[in-house]
Enzyme design. Structure first.
Site, PDB file in Angstrom:
ATOM      1  N   GLY A 198      -6.583   6.755   9.187  1.00 33.44           N
ATOM      2  CA  GLY A 198      -6.300   7.470  10.416  1.00 33.44           C
ATOM      3  C   GLY A 198      -5.939   8.931  10.213  1.00 33.44           C
ATOM      4  N   ASN A 227      -3.396  -4.951   9.355  1.00 33.50           N
ATOM      5  CA  ASN A 227      -2.308  -4.720   8.415  1.00 33.50           C
ATOM      6  C   ASN A 227      -2.781  -5.144   7.029  1.00 33.50           C
ATOM      7  OD1 ASN A 227       0.020  -4.506   6.946  1.00 33.50           O
ATOM      8  ND2 ASN A 227       1.175  -6.047   8.105  1.00 33.50           N
ATOM      9  N   ASN A 232      -6.684   2.758   0.246  1.00 34.66           N
ATOM     10  CA  ASN A 232      -5.992   4.033   0.425  1.00 34.66           C
ATOM     11  C   ASN A 232      -4.657   3.901   1.148  1.00 34.66           C
ATOM     12  OD1 ASN A 232      -5.928   7.130   0.788  1.00 34.66           O
ATOM     13  ND2 ASN A 232      -5.893   6.390   2.902  1.00 34.66           N
ATOM     14  N   TYR A 237       7.432   3.875  -5.668  1.00 38.50           N
ATOM     15  CA  TYR A 237       6.106   4.467  -5.466  1.00 38.50           C
ATOM     16  C   TYR A 237       5.345   4.552  -6.792  1.00 38.50           C
ATOM     17  CZ  TYR A 237       2.594   7.791  -3.721  1.00 38.50           C
ATOM     18  OH  TYR A 237       1.418   8.407  -3.362  1.00 38.50           O
ATOM     19  N   SER A 238       6.025   5.009  -7.851  1.00 38.14           N
ATOM     20  CA  SER A 238       5.383   5.132  -9.156  1.00 38.14           C
ATOM     21  C   SER A 238       4.915   3.771  -9.665  1.00 38.14           C
ATOM     22  CB  SER A 238       6.333   5.758 -10.179  1.00 38.14           C
ATOM     23  OG  SER A 238       6.699   7.060  -9.798  1.00 38.14           O
ATOM     24  N   LYS A 260       1.802   2.630  -7.782  1.00 41.80           N
ATOM     25  CA  LYS A 260       0.599   3.364  -8.147  1.00 41.80           C
ATOM     26  C   LYS A 260       0.146   3.040  -9.574  1.00 41.80           C
ATOM     27  CE  LYS A 260       0.029   5.313  -4.186  1.00 41.80           C
ATOM     28  NZ  LYS A 260      -1.108   4.911  -3.337  1.00 41.80           N
TER      29      LYS A 260
END
Length: 248
Positions: free
Chosen positions: A15, A64, A91, A156-157, A160
């Site tokens: 989006g 979702n 993504n 987050y790290s 990823k």
């Protein structure tokens, strides 16, 4: 150039930001584009019409990605509407930054679920489709902090880094079926997420980047186009850094 002519691509979290740039670039290269987001609002609907204006088939689905059942229903719907799936771009992602000593279990679980579990869900769902086709390109959106780590971003790290390991494992597992899997590791990219940072903080980041600028979503979209196209037909299990030389 029509690098993606006759291909059908799913881009999650499309989006805005990087996902939106990838969707636009894919459509410009001739792909039929499926974009997903938690909610399909007027902005997303207008974007779909913009994509259709480029002469390709495009559709938005409210889904979702972090929900296993939702992911499988999405893939079933896409196959019914488009007939095949050639490219999956995982993504969808969020941040909930904080130092480890102050990080809550909720912050940890939310980031891992949205950023990493969603990729598992979608890959699990598209695998039978791509195996039957004996072709497909899976692209996980990782980050340079998934390679180097970053203080205040343990969740987050970790998510990823997981995206990178997931891509490498899928590349080995499904390569014999003609399916490729790679990861993209963006560095400091100017999006809504980073746009909230102060000018001072942004300048501090840019000083660390050899190219002396933040990246754009289009910089990432160009690499995603390469990985989706037949130009990268012998590229699998790799992590491509899009960071202006910051993480060498």
């Amino acid at each position: 150039m029509n690098l993606l002519a006759n291909k059908v691509a799913i881009i999650t979290g499309a989006g805005r930001g990087i996902g939106r740039a990838i969707a636009l670039k894919y459509a410009q290269e001739g792909a039929s584009v499926v974009i997903t987001d938690l909610k399909i609002d007027e902005t997303v609907e207008a974007f779909v019409k913009e994509l259709e204006g480029l002469g390709v088939k495009a559709k938005a689905y409210a889904s979702n990605a972090a929900n296993f059942e939702d992911a499988h229903k999405l893939v079933e719907a896409v196959v019914a509407d488009f007939g095949r799936i050639d490219v999956l771009v995982n993504n969808a992602g969020i941040t909930r930054d904080g130092l480890m000593m102050r990080m809550t279990e909720e912050q940890w679980d939310l980031v891992i679920n949205v950023n990493l579990k969603s990729a598992f869900n979608l890959i699990h769902a598209v695998t039978p489709v791509m195996v039957k086709q004996r072709s497909g390109s899976i692209i996980n959106m990782a980050s340079v902090v998934g390679v180097s780590g970053n203080a205040g971003q343990a969740n987050y790290s970790a998510s990823k880094a997981g995206m990178i390991g997931l891509a490498k494992s899928i590349a080995k597992e499904l390569g014999a079926r003609g399916i490729r899997a790679n990861a993209i590791a963006p560095g400091f990219i100017i999006t809504d997420m980073t746009g909230a940072l102060s000018e001072e903080v942004r300048k501090q980041w840019e000083v660390q980047i050899p190219l002396r600028r933040g990246g754009t979503p289009e910089d990432v979209a160009n690499v995603a186009t390469f990985l989706a196209s037949d130009l990268s037909s012998y590229v699998s299990g790799q992590t491509i850094h899009v960071c202006g030389g910051m993480n060498m």
